[in-house]
Write a protein that holds these residues in place. Structure first.
Motif, PDB file in Angstrom:
ATOM      1  N   ALA A 170       0.832  -1.200   0.000  1.00  0.00           N
ATOM      2  CA  ALA A 170       0.000   0.000   0.000  1.00  0.00           C
ATOM      3  C   ALA A 170       0.870   1.254   0.000  1.00  0.00           C
ATOM      4  O   ALA A 170       0.618   2.205  -0.757  1.00  0.00           O
ATOM      5  CB  ALA A 170      -0.925  -0.010   1.218  1.00  0.00           C
ATOM      6  N   ALA A 171       1.925   1.264   0.826  1.00  0.00           N
ATOM      7  CA  ALA A 171       2.812   2.432   0.888  1.00  0.00           C
ATOM      8  C   ALA A 171       3.527   2.643  -0.438  1.00  0.00           C
ATOM      9  O   ALA A 171       3.682   3.788  -0.899  1.00  0.00           O
ATOM     10  CB  ALA A 171       3.820   2.250   2.022  1.00  0.00           C
ATOM     11  N   ALA A 172       3.957   1.547  -1.075  1.00  0.00           N
ATOM     12  CA  ALA A 172       4.660   1.654  -2.352  1.00  0.00           C
ATOM     13  C   ALA A 172       3.750   2.238  -3.431  1.00  0.00           C
ATOM     14  O   ALA A 172       4.161   3.124  -4.202  1.00  0.00           O
ATOM     15  CB  ALA A 172       5.176   0.280  -2.768  1.00  0.00           C
ATOM     16  N   ILE A 173       2.507   1.755  -3.484  1.00  0.00           N
ATOM     17  CA  ILE A 173       1.560   2.257  -4.485  1.00  0.00           C
ATOM     18  C   ILE A 173       1.234   3.721  -4.217  1.00  0.00           C
ATOM     19  O   ILE A 173       1.237   4.557  -5.131  1.00  0.00           O
ATOM     20  CB  ILE A 173       0.278   1.401  -4.474  1.00  0.00           C
ATOM     21  N   ILE A 174       0.964   4.041  -2.971  1.00  0.00           N
ATOM     22  CA  ILE A 174       0.583   5.419  -2.608  1.00  0.00           C
ATOM     23  C   ILE A 174       1.735   6.376  -2.883  1.00  0.00           C
ATOM     24  O   ILE A 174       1.553   7.449  -3.468  1.00  0.00           O
ATOM     25  CB  ILE A 174       0.175   5.468  -1.119  1.00  0.00           C
ATOM     26  N   TYR A 175       2.939   5.994  -2.476  1.00  0.00           N
ATOM     27  CA  TYR A 175       4.093   6.869  -2.681  1.00  0.00           C
ATOM     28  C   TYR A 175       4.372   7.066  -4.165  1.00  0.00           C
ATOM     29  O   TYR A 175       4.680   8.178  -4.616  1.00  0.00           O
ATOM     30  CB  TYR A 175       5.313   6.268  -1.982  1.00  0.00           C
ATOM     31  N   SER A 176       4.275   5.984  -4.942  1.00  0.00           N
ATOM     32  CA  SER A 176       4.529   6.084  -6.384  1.00  0.00           C
ATOM     33  C   SER A 176       3.493   6.965  -7.065  1.00  0.00           C
ATOM     34  O   SER A 176       3.834   7.833  -7.890  1.00  0.00           O
ATOM     35  CB  SER A 176       4.520   4.687  -7.009  1.00  0.00           C
ATOM     36  N   MET A 177       2.217   6.768  -6.727  1.00  0.00           N
ATOM     37  CA  MET A 177       1.157   7.558  -7.355  1.00  0.00           C
ATOM     38  C   MET A 177       1.239   9.031  -6.972  1.00  0.00           C
ATOM     39  O   MET A 177       1.015   9.915  -7.790  1.00  0.00           O
ATOM     40  CB  MET A 177      -0.204   7.004  -6.942  1.00  0.00           C
ATOM     41  N   SER A 178       1.587   9.285  -5.691  1.00  0.00           N
ATOM     42  CA  SER A 178       1.614  10.682  -5.249  1.00  0.00           C
ATOM     43  C   SER A 178       2.806  11.442  -5.814  1.00  0.00           C
ATOM     44  O   SER A 178       2.781  12.673  -5.907  1.00  0.00           O
ATOM     45  CB  SER A 178       1.655  10.745  -3.711  1.00  0.00           C
ATOM     46  N   ASN A 179       3.867  10.716  -6.189  1.00  0.00           N
ATOM     47  CA  ASN A 179       5.061  11.380  -6.720  1.00  0.00           C
ATOM     48  C   ASN A 179       5.221  11.205  -8.228  1.00  0.00           C
ATOM     49  O   ASN A 179       6.288  11.472  -8.768  1.00  0.00           O
ATOM     50  CB  ASN A 179       6.310  10.836  -6.014  1.00  0.00           C
ATOM     51  N   ILE A 180       4.156  10.770  -8.891  1.00  0.00           N
ATOM     52  CA  ILE A 180       4.255  10.531 -10.331  1.00  0.00           C
ATOM     53  C   ILE A 180       4.485  11.824 -11.106  1.00  0.00           C
ATOM     54  O   ILE A 180       4.996  11.814 -12.231  1.00  0.00           O
ATOM     55  CB  ILE A 180       2.973   9.831 -10.846  1.00  0.00           C
ATOM     56  N   GLY A 181       4.160  12.948 -10.477  1.00  0.00           N
ATOM     57  CA  GLY A 181       4.364  14.238 -11.140  1.00  0.00           C
ATOM     58  C   GLY A 181       5.811  14.509 -11.470  1.00  0.00           C
ATOM     59  O   GLY A 181       6.130  15.190 -12.454  1.00  0.00           O
ATOM     60  N   PHE A 182       6.737  13.979 -10.642  1.00  0.00           N
ATOM     61  CA  PHE A 182       8.151  14.179 -10.932  1.00  0.00           C
ATOM     62  C   PHE A 182       8.538  13.547 -12.266  1.00  0.00           C
ATOM     63  O   PHE A 182       9.397  14.042 -12.991  1.00  0.00           O
ATOM     64  CB  PHE A 182       9.002  13.562  -9.809  1.00  0.00           C
TER      65      PHE A 182
END
Length: 438
Positions: A170-182
């Protein structure tokens, strides 16, 4: 439009401080490896190093964004594992939660600041620091009180592999999705803007925080359910022991009564040696069973008599000064739980003492100022460490021990009572105070 709103990122020092504070909040309620003095040194140094790592990661090319991120996450894990007496699996679970928490707080704070700048607030260092302090303080204070209710010494340990994997994924998915803007910043086109990605990032982080909080809350409720089940099983066991002993006691009393009559017959034995041998054996048997304690409460009498017999057989000096009539307002099951568990703990402890003269237990039950007072003391030469008001067990299987004292506390709280434990002049003292019914 202020260009600040077109940036999906935020100052790295904000992210670093959010990660550090999140780690501290999760460390606070968990079992520590060190005392407070060492923690006051380790944690500030960890915060400084977290900022250094974030700033260092900011100098990496975009292609090295993943290694830079992993470097910071591994450091968070190391801080939690170093400061808390957890297994690596437990530490990974709480590190995943701390990561999502830090992302949610940092994103929300930065978006609130950008929104204020968009609506006319001057974009300067003073306003940025003020926003940072106020929002971080408010959000992390709220999170601290939310987590304190569901994270504790007991619930913070023994994380299952399934729970750890769910949190990590869950943390990996959330972190990846929230930082996809980079990653997508250079590929923005059409209606997609940095601002919209920035909003999505905050929403994803908040949703992720809520998901993990719900999982932790369910885990806490499962722990409480298991604990209550264990306490209930102890209640039932103590009550069953009371019933069994009461039946055996009645049988023994009948046998003792019969033996008294048999003594008269044996006295007619012509062989003096045999006669005296029989008499001594029978009298010894009778004395071993006649260890009755009478307090005025039938249930308490049965429990104390049973424990007194055990103490007599194991060279334990048990003294009792009790007014059992004061317990008449307590339910039978509750009397069994309080005194059965308390005396079992005291007996188990003093029985380990190799010196029979130091195997001493004292029980007093009396009234004072409209309160029922129960004081149980057992001789204790070693220092007893308390955790959340309970002794820390020395048994290897700490997970399945300590329910006896918890069942006592659970029982007396039904009657608005309190229980305190402490050591005093080589005695371990349990004091129970319960308001007497008016």
């Amino acid at each position: 439009m202020n260009t600040l709103l077109l940036e999906p990122g935020m100052p790295r020092i904000y992210t670093a401080l959010a990660e550090w504070i999140a780690c501290v909040i999760y460390i606070c309620p968990l079992k520590k490896r060190f005392g407070k003095g060492k923690l006051f040194i380790i944690l500030p140094l960890a915060g400084v190093f977290q900022i250094f790592l974030q700033e260092l990661a900011g100098t990496f090319p975009l292609a090295f964004w993943v290694p830079g991120t992993l470097m910071n996450i591994v450091f968070m894990l190391a801080v939690i594992y170093l400061c808390c007496a957890l297994s690596l699996k437990d530490a990974v679970y709480w590190c995943a939660s701390a990561l999502v928490t830090s992302e949610a707080v940092a994103s929300l704070e930065w978006q609130a600041y950008c929104f204020a700048v968009w609506n006319g607030m001057e974009n300067n260092m003073k306003n940025a620091v003020l926003f940072f302090v106020l929002i971080f303080a408010a959000l992390f204070t709220l999170i601290f009180f939310l987590k304190r209710r569901i994270v504790s010494w007991d619930t913070g340990i023994h994380v299952t592999t399934k729970e750890m994997l769910i949190a990590v994924i869950a943390a990996a998915i959330i972190y990846s999705m929230s930082n996809i803007g980079f990653v997508l910043e250079s590929a923005l086109s059409g209606n997609a803007t940095g601002s919209s990605l920035f909003h999505i990032r905050t929403l994803v982080d908040l949703c992720g925080f809520c998901i993990l909080y719900i999982q932790q809350n369910l885990r806490h409720e499962a722990f409480l359910k298991k604990e209550l089940t264990s306490i209930h099983n102890i209640f039932e066991l103590q009550y069953e022991q009371y019933r069994t002993y009461k039946e055996n006691s009645e049988f023994i009393n009948r046998k003792c009564h019969d033996l008294k009559h048999q003594i008269d017959v044996i006295r007619s034995e012509q062989d003096t040696g045999k006669r005296e041998s029989y008499l001594q054996e029978m009298e010894k048997m009778i004395r071993s069973f006649k260890t009755d304690i009478v307090t005025g409460n039938g249930v308490l009498d049965t429990i104390l008599t049973r424990k007194n017999q055990y103490c007599a057989a194991h060279n334990i000096n048990f003294t009792c000064l009790a007014d059992g009539k004061l317990l008449n307002f307590l339910e039978t099951l509750d009397i069994c739980s309080i005194f059965g568990n308390a005396l079992d703990n005291a007996i188990e402890y003093v029985e380990k003492n190799p010196d029979p003269d130091k195997r001493m237990i004292k029980l007093k039950i009396f009234s004072q100022n409209s309160f029922l007072m129960i004081c149980l003391e057992n001789y204790c030469e070693e220092e007893i460490n308390l955790r959340q008001g309970f002794p820390i067990t020395t048994k290897e299987d700490q997970k399945n021990h300590g329910y006896g004292l918890k069942s006592i506390r659970y029982t007396i709280e039904k009657y608005r009572g309190t229980m305190t434990l402490h050591t005093e002049n080589n005695w371990f003292v349990m004091r129970i105070l319960i308001p007497l019914a008016a």
